[in-house]
Design a protein around this motif. Structure first.
Motif, PDB file in Angstrom:
ATOM      1  N   GLU A 146      53.069 130.844  87.428  1.00 39.73           N
ATOM      2  CA  GLU A 146      52.636 132.146  87.924  1.00 39.73           C
ATOM      3  C   GLU A 146      51.709 132.009  89.116  1.00 39.73           C
ATOM      4  O   GLU A 146      51.508 132.946  89.878  1.00 39.73           O
ATOM      5  CB  GLU A 146      51.909 132.916  86.807  1.00 39.73           C
ATOM      6  CG  GLU A 146      52.780 133.175  85.597  1.00 39.73           C
ATOM      7  CD  GLU A 146      52.906 134.641  85.266  1.00 39.73           C
ATOM      8  OE1 GLU A 146      53.585 134.957  84.277  1.00 39.73           O
ATOM      9  OE2 GLU A 146      52.337 135.482  85.978  1.00 39.73           O
ATOM     10  N   GLU A 147      51.150 130.801  89.247  1.00 38.89           N
ATOM     11  CA  GLU A 147      50.190 130.641  90.344  1.00 38.89           C
ATOM     12  C   GLU A 147      50.873 130.531  91.702  1.00 38.89           C
ATOM     13  O   GLU A 147      50.234 130.659  92.728  1.00 38.89           O
ATOM     14  CB  GLU A 147      49.334 129.382  90.111  1.00 38.89           C
ATOM     15  CG  GLU A 147      48.216 129.631  89.124  1.00 38.89           C
ATOM     16  CD  GLU A 147      48.035 128.459  88.167  1.00 38.89           C
ATOM     17  OE1 GLU A 147      47.542 128.680  87.063  1.00 38.89           O
ATOM     18  OE2 GLU A 147      48.395 127.325  88.570  1.00 38.89           O
ATOM     19  N   ASN A 148      52.174 130.272  91.673  1.00 37.01           N
ATOM     20  CA  ASN A 148      52.876 130.181  92.957  1.00 37.01           C
ATOM     21  C   ASN A 148      52.846 131.512  93.671  1.00 37.01           C
ATOM     22  O   ASN A 148      53.237 132.527  93.120  1.00 37.01           O
ATOM     23  CB  ASN A 148      54.338 129.761  92.738  1.00 37.01           C
ATOM     24  CG  ASN A 148      54.435 128.275  92.450  1.00 37.01           C
ATOM     25  OD1 ASN A 148      53.447 127.573  92.531  1.00 37.01           O
ATOM     26  ND2 ASN A 148      55.616 127.814  92.113  1.00 37.01           N
ATOM     27  N   THR A 149      52.414 131.481  94.887  1.00 41.04           N
ATOM     28  CA  THR A 149      52.298 132.739  95.607  1.00 41.04           C
ATOM     29  C   THR A 149      53.605 133.148  96.266  1.00 41.04           C
ATOM     30  O   THR A 149      53.723 134.233  96.802  1.00 41.04           O
ATOM     31  CB  THR A 149      51.233 132.628  96.722  1.00 41.04           C
ATOM     32  OG1 THR A 149      51.501 131.412  97.433  1.00 41.04           O
ATOM     33  CG2 THR A 149      49.850 132.558  96.132  1.00 41.04           C
ATOM     34  N   ASP A 150      54.614 132.270  96.170  1.00 46.27           N
ATOM     35  CA  ASP A 150      55.868 132.627  96.847  1.00 46.27           C
ATOM     36  C   ASP A 150      56.734 133.562  96.012  1.00 46.27           C
ATOM     37  O   ASP A 150      57.861 133.850  96.363  1.00 46.27           O
ATOM     38  CB  ASP A 150      56.656 131.366  97.209  1.00 46.27           C
ATOM     39  CG  ASP A 150      56.926 130.502  95.988  1.00 46.27           C
ATOM     40  OD1 ASP A 150      57.564 129.455  96.120  1.00 46.27           O
ATOM     41  OD2 ASP A 150      56.474 130.893  94.875  1.00 46.27           O
ATOM     42  N   GLY A 151      56.173 134.007  94.898  1.00 44.69           N
ATOM     43  CA  GLY A 151      56.914 134.982  94.102  1.00 44.69           C
ATOM     44  C   GLY A 151      58.115 134.408  93.395  1.00 44.69           C
ATOM     45  O   GLY A 151      59.059 135.118  93.076  1.00 44.69           O
ATOM     46  N   SER A 152      58.079 133.105  93.135  1.00 49.26           N
ATOM     47  CA  SER A 152      59.256 132.523  92.508  1.00 49.26           C
ATOM     48  C   SER A 152      59.176 132.524  90.993  1.00 49.26           C
ATOM     49  O   SER A 152      60.055 132.023  90.327  1.00 49.26           O
ATOM     50  CB  SER A 152      59.444 131.086  93.003  1.00 49.26           C
ATOM     51  OG  SER A 152      58.307 130.337  92.608  1.00 49.26           O
ATOM     52  N   CYS A 153      58.105 133.073  90.445  1.00 46.49           N
ATOM     53  CA  CYS A 153      57.994 133.151  88.986  1.00 46.49           C
ATOM     54  C   CYS A 153      58.133 134.593  88.548  1.00 46.49           C
ATOM     55  O   CYS A 153      57.412 135.464  89.018  1.00 46.49           O
ATOM     56  CB  CYS A 153      56.654 132.577  88.538  1.00 46.49           C
ATOM     57  SG  CYS A 153      56.413 132.671  86.768  1.00 46.49           S
ATOM     58  N   PHE A 154      59.062 134.836  87.656  1.00 47.07           N
ATOM     59  CA  PHE A 154      59.370 136.216  87.286  1.00 47.07           C
ATOM     60  C   PHE A 154      58.854 136.616  85.916  1.00 47.07           C
ATOM     61  O   PHE A 154      59.172 137.694  85.416  1.00 47.07           O
ATOM     62  CB  PHE A 154      60.900 136.417  87.323  1.00 47.07           C
ATOM     63  CG  PHE A 154      61.480 136.303  88.704  1.00 47.07           C
ATOM     64  CD1 PHE A 154      61.787 135.068  89.233  1.00 47.07           C
ATOM     65  CD2 PHE A 154      61.692 137.432  89.482  1.00 47.07           C
ATOM     66  CE1 PHE A 154      62.306 134.938  90.501  1.00 47.07           C
ATOM     67  CE2 PHE A 154      62.214 137.323  90.752  1.00 47.07           C
ATOM     68  CZ  PHE A 154      62.519 136.085  91.272  1.00 47.07           C
TER      69      PHE A 154
END
Lengths: 412, 574
Positions: free
Chosen positions: B469-477
């Motif tokens: 969830e920490e990825n800021t690229d929005g790759s966690c849904f």
């Protein structure tokens, strides 16, 4: 496929091989080596039913990688080859041969010779008889290297004799190499095949020692024995030999006749035509015309001034004598549709004139006779030539003008 | 009688017995060393009993090996496997109490197959088993064999006669040759009553024990750990002690050259549970890891799907009753209930939920995604709305990368180990030479592989795909909201999709053709295929198995409607 989640040894190695293949095709040698490392354990499994087993795969793939990999060395290569020799007894001599080729390509003549000698002494039950052909090849290549040594000794000897002293030791060595080489070379050329280099070397030896009869026999066999595959070089070697021997034109011509049949575009066709033109026999002169026309059918001859001069000379001679114009007509009939565009375009006229005046002169003569004085090529070249006040072009113009009606009869 | 060898002196076959029990040739009176008991048709079972009861045991054979039986080998394998599981964090009771008891029970039950035993003796055997404490330690101790001897009497004549026919055909050739005492016996065909051990079956034992203890390891995970090398399976024989020589037919028994197959291990496990007459397994309740609600949560996370979907999976589970204790808990021997594949079931539930919400007909899900995208523009609330398209792109990319890695690993998989195996002493030197050559070549070309060294075995991980969830690229849904694709009706959020298509209208008879349905990629939408492919990758099984479970779930879910509308086409309205 990716959705197949089962896996067994065989499938795994098949997949491995396809990765190796991809890597080789893309010249990724490190990657190929990586996958080959995983493939080699196939050796521990029985593949006797497969057409090509893992040992052969590994030999071929490994050789490929070691040839091209930047970190590979001859030492590594040799070490690898030695291992491969122990892998498959049925392939032993083949592997030896290929190893020798690589050594030769890398200039390691002495190592190659050692390997050949070693291989020659190999015996392995019935395999020795089965691999007889490979053995002959090995002996032949050893013979070749012996020839090479002989050659070196011969040169040393010649040098020394020039300097005024004779050297018995060198001479003895030389003769020794000759004997070794001759024995092996003689054997291999008995077997039907393409043995250009062996034949050349053997003939060289025979000639040096004055055994011209044997040399002639060998060359005739090589050229005319129907069991041997058709090989233009055989005829070339025979011709060159006969020429060296000062044979009659008749035998020289017969040697080249077959060459013309097999390879009409061969460079010796010029010599051939030259000889034929001078012949007293009508048939031979007729053949000469055929030969030179046939040669010029090939794109590689388009700019060959010598060839054009041969054709020009013969055409001129025929026109002047006013005999046998039908010969030209016959040769021209199958060419008149495409030779004009092929040889006598305006573009070519310009280019030939700029690059090679002699070429354009000869061609213009031929064009003028075959196509008449009105043809593009002739007009352009003769105009330029006359403008430049070059004498021969002025002569050319007169000649073609005078004989213009000929073209009508030819093209008729 | 049965002794058919030719006399060494006169080549006749005419034997009699001396008083000392030795054979002598009646033609030339040559006395042999062969004694009757060796040539007896019951020689295998009897010799074992006799040598043990006499306390004799050939400790040293000429090559420094000892006698050993195939089941001792398997016992070692199981020991190694359960130790590995312990190292992975499984509770220690599994080894000392559960698996050990299963194994003992198996030994008892399987030896029943070829000996007649009065009931009293059986009881005796059991009591012996309970008192001995070191059955699964050093197999060279006679304790195991002690156990066997007590449960054996004269062999069952019927089976021993069939043994005899094969034994008498045995010549000195290496074809029926093995390092173990009973290797050739083990591979005989008619083992129906016996359920003889195989390497895949060791994994069935492990799985059975894991299930009994309700450990949070699914069968697909177990098999993945095996393939990744965390659990001994391939080449486990290299851990056998020096004195246990493997050769001949032992190789067929203990050498593995293929990855374990889910179906095989699964089915064998059930067969085994029935064979051992096990009672009903400990109950799988809602708090168990193997319960669909729990597994769905795990798989949703791994598939990078929104947590909110969990509500839906729970609803489906509840509606069709697959969360019930009775449905989930294994009762061996009960042929009427369908055997539960916990991991596949959970994955299938998620697929059904996705179909419910997104339809997955290669059309609707993209429209819905566009709608969510629109809504996202005006979205002022906390988290973004879930967009199928974005999810698809992210997951497909990762999946492709991982699949490619997996494909390469399959091609690079190494099957052999340092300990070479030879079929017989004859080809030992050849095998060793080959092994040496392989090692040399591996070294030579390994160096040329450049900096790409074989990576160390990665640590075993329960998750193959992870999303942060920490990825800021929005790759966690995970935190995305489903509101973008839901509508409000009567104060409740329901799916906008009113349609559903069934994978199949009629289920096949599983017992006849092995499947509930037959999956062919071309017959189904690409999105459906993609989703199946995703879980197929995670569970390392064929998509068709997941498809089967999906069909089963759908038929339960739409049960009523199916009976009503059998005549109509496959698209039903909810």
């Amino acid at each position: 496929s990716s959705s197949e989640h089962k896996l067994n040894f065989k499938k795994s190695k098949e997949a491995c091989l396809s990765y190796i293949q991809d890597a080789l095709l893309q010249k990724q040698w490190k990657r190929a080596a990586e996958f080959l490392t995983c493939y080699v354990e196939s050796l521990e499994k029985d593949y006797s039913r497969e057409h090509i087993g893992p040992s052969e795969m590994i030999w071929r793939i490994g050789t490929e990688i070691l040839c091209h990999h930047s970190q590979s060395s001859m030492k590594e290569f040799n070490c690898f080859m030695e291992q491969m020799k122990t892998l498959g007894v049925k392939r032993y001599l083949k592997v030896c041969l290929e190893h020798v080729f690589h050594l030769l390509c890398n200039g390691q003549i002495d190592e190659a010779y050692q390997n050949l000698s070693l291989a020659e002494s190999w015996r392995f039950g019935e395999q020795t008889a089965i691999q007889d052909k490979e053995m002959k090849l090995i002996q032949a290549y050893r013979g070749l290297l012996d020839y090479y040594s002989w050659f070196k000794q011969k040169n040393i000897l010649l040098e020394h004799s020039e300097d005024g002293f004779s050297d018995l030791a060198v001479e003895q060595e030389m003769h020794g190499y000759f004997r070794k080489a001759a024995v092996n070379l003689k054997e291999i050329i008995k077997i039907p095949g393409v043995w250009d280099i062996f034949v050349k070397c053997y003939v060289d030896l025979l000639e040096f020692y004055g055994d011209h009869n044997e040399a002639r026999k060998v060359l005739n066999e090589y050229a005319y024995n129907s069991k041997f595959p058709a090989n233009p070089n055989a005829h070339v070697y025979l011709y060159q030999f006969l020429k060296r021997q000062g044979e009659s034109k008749k035998s020289l011509i017969s040697a080249l006749k077959i060459l013309h049949d097999i390879v009409p575009s061969h460079e010796l066709m010029i010599d051939f035509n030259t000889m034929l033109q001078k012949s007293k026999k009508r048939k031979k002169r007729r053949l000469g015309l055929e030969v030179i026309f046939a040669a010029l059918d090939y794109a590689g001859w388009k700019e060959n001034a010598k060839a054009w001069s041969c054709l020009a000379r013969q055409v001129k001679q025929i026109v002047i004598s006013e005999k046998h114009l039908d010969w030209i007509k016959q040769e021209w009939s199958s060419r008149k549709d495409w030779w004009p565009a092929f040889h006598f375009s305006r573009y070519l006229a310009k280019r030939n004139w700029q690059e090679n005046k002699s070429l354009s002169y000869e061609k213009a003569l031929v064009a003028g006779i075959l196509l008449g004085k009105g043809c593009k090529y002739f007009k352009y070249v003769s105009h330029r030539g006359c403008k430049a006040q070059l004498e021969r072009f002025q002569m050319l113009k007169k000649f073609v003008n005078r004989h213009n009606p000929v073209y009508l009869r030819i093209s008729g | 009688r049965d002794f058919n060898e030719r006399c060494a002196q006169c080549s006749e076959v005419n034997w009699g017995l001396t008083d000392g029990g030795r054979f002598y040739c009646r033609s030339c009176h040559n006395v042999t060393e062969r004694t009757r008991e060796v040539v007896n048709t019951d020689f295998i079972t009897n010799s074992r009993v006799q040598t043990i009861s006499k306390g004799l045991r050939k400790q040293e054979q000429n090559d420094g090996g000892t006698e050993w039986y195939v089941c001792e080998g398997f016992q070692l394998v199981l020991k190694k496997q359960v130790e590995a599981l312990e190292a992975l964090g499984v509770c220690p009771q599994m080894k000392d109490e559960i698996l050990c008891n299963f194994w003992r029970r198996y030994l008892q039950k399987s030896k029943q197959a070829y000996c007649k035993r009065p009931a009293g003796e059986a009881v005796k055997a059991l009591s012996v088993c309970e008192s001995s404490t070191d059955v699964d330690s050093d197999p060279e101790r006679p304790s195991l064999l002690h156990l066997l001897s007590l449960s054996e009497s004269e062999g069952d004549l019927q089976t021993d006669c069939s043994f005899a026919s094969s034994v008498s055909k045995v010549s000195e050739s290496t074809s029926v040759y093995s390092g173990s005492v009973d290797g050739s016996l083990y591979l005989r065909k008619n083992q129906k009553e016996k359920l003889s051990m195989t390497m895949p079956m060791t994994l069935s034992f492990c799985y059975m024990a894991l299930l009994w203890v309700r450990e949070p390891i699914t069968l697909s995970e177990l098999l993945r750990y095996v393939v990744e090398g965390h659990i001994p399976y391939l080449n486990v024989f290299q851990h056998f002690p020096e004195k246990m020589k493997l050769c001949g037919l032992d190789l067929k028994i203990f050498c593995v050259e293929s990855w374990p197959v889910y179906e095989e291990v699964f089915n064998k496990m059930h067969e085994l549970a029935a064979f051992l007459d096990l009672p009903r397994f400990p109950a799988i309740t809602e708090s168990c890891f193997l319960h669909p609600d729990m597994l769905c949560m795990k798989y949703l996370m791994e598939a990078n799907l929104p947590d909110e979907l969990h509500n839906w999976t729970c609803r489906v589970v509840k509606k069709i009753g697959i969360g019930e204790v009775d449905f989930l808990t294994l009762t061996p021997g009960n042929k009427s209930t369908r055997k539960v594949k916990y991991d596949v079931l959970a994955a299938a539930v998620i697929v059904v939920v996705l179909k419910l919400l997104f339809l997955l007909d290669d059309h609707y899900e993209w429209l819905l995604s566009e709608l969510a995208e629109e809504r996202n523009k005006n979205n002022t609330e906390g988290g973004p709305y879930f967009e199928f398209k974005k999810w698809y792109e992210v997951v497909k990319h990762s999946l492709d990368v991982e699949q490619k890695k997996l494909d390469e690993e399959r091609a690079k998989y190494l099957w052999r180990c340092e300990k070479p195996l030879f079929y017989s002493a004859k080809n030992k030197s050849k095998v060793l030479k080959r092994r040496q050559m392989v090692v040399n070549l591996q070294n030579q070309f390994g160096k040329l592989s450049g900096s790409v060294q074989r990576a160390e075995k990665p640590n075993p991980s329960s998750f193959q795909l992870s999303w942060s969830e920490e990825n800021t690229d929005g790759s966690c849904f995970h935190g995305h909201s489903l509101k973008g694709i839901l509508q409000e009706k009567c104060g409740l959020l329901t799916a906008m999709n009113p349609d559903y298509w069934l994978c199949t209208v009629k289920l096949c008879n599983e017992k006849l053709c092995g499947h509930l349905a037959h999956y062919r990629e071309v017959e189904f939408p690409q999105s459906y295929h993609f989703v199946l492919g995703l879980f197929s990758f995670l569970l390392r099984i064929q998509p068709s198995y997941i498809h089967d479970e999906v069909c089963m779930i759908e038929h339960k879910l739409f049960n009523k409607k199916l009976y009503k509308k059998l005549k109509y086409n496959t698209v039903l309205r909810k």
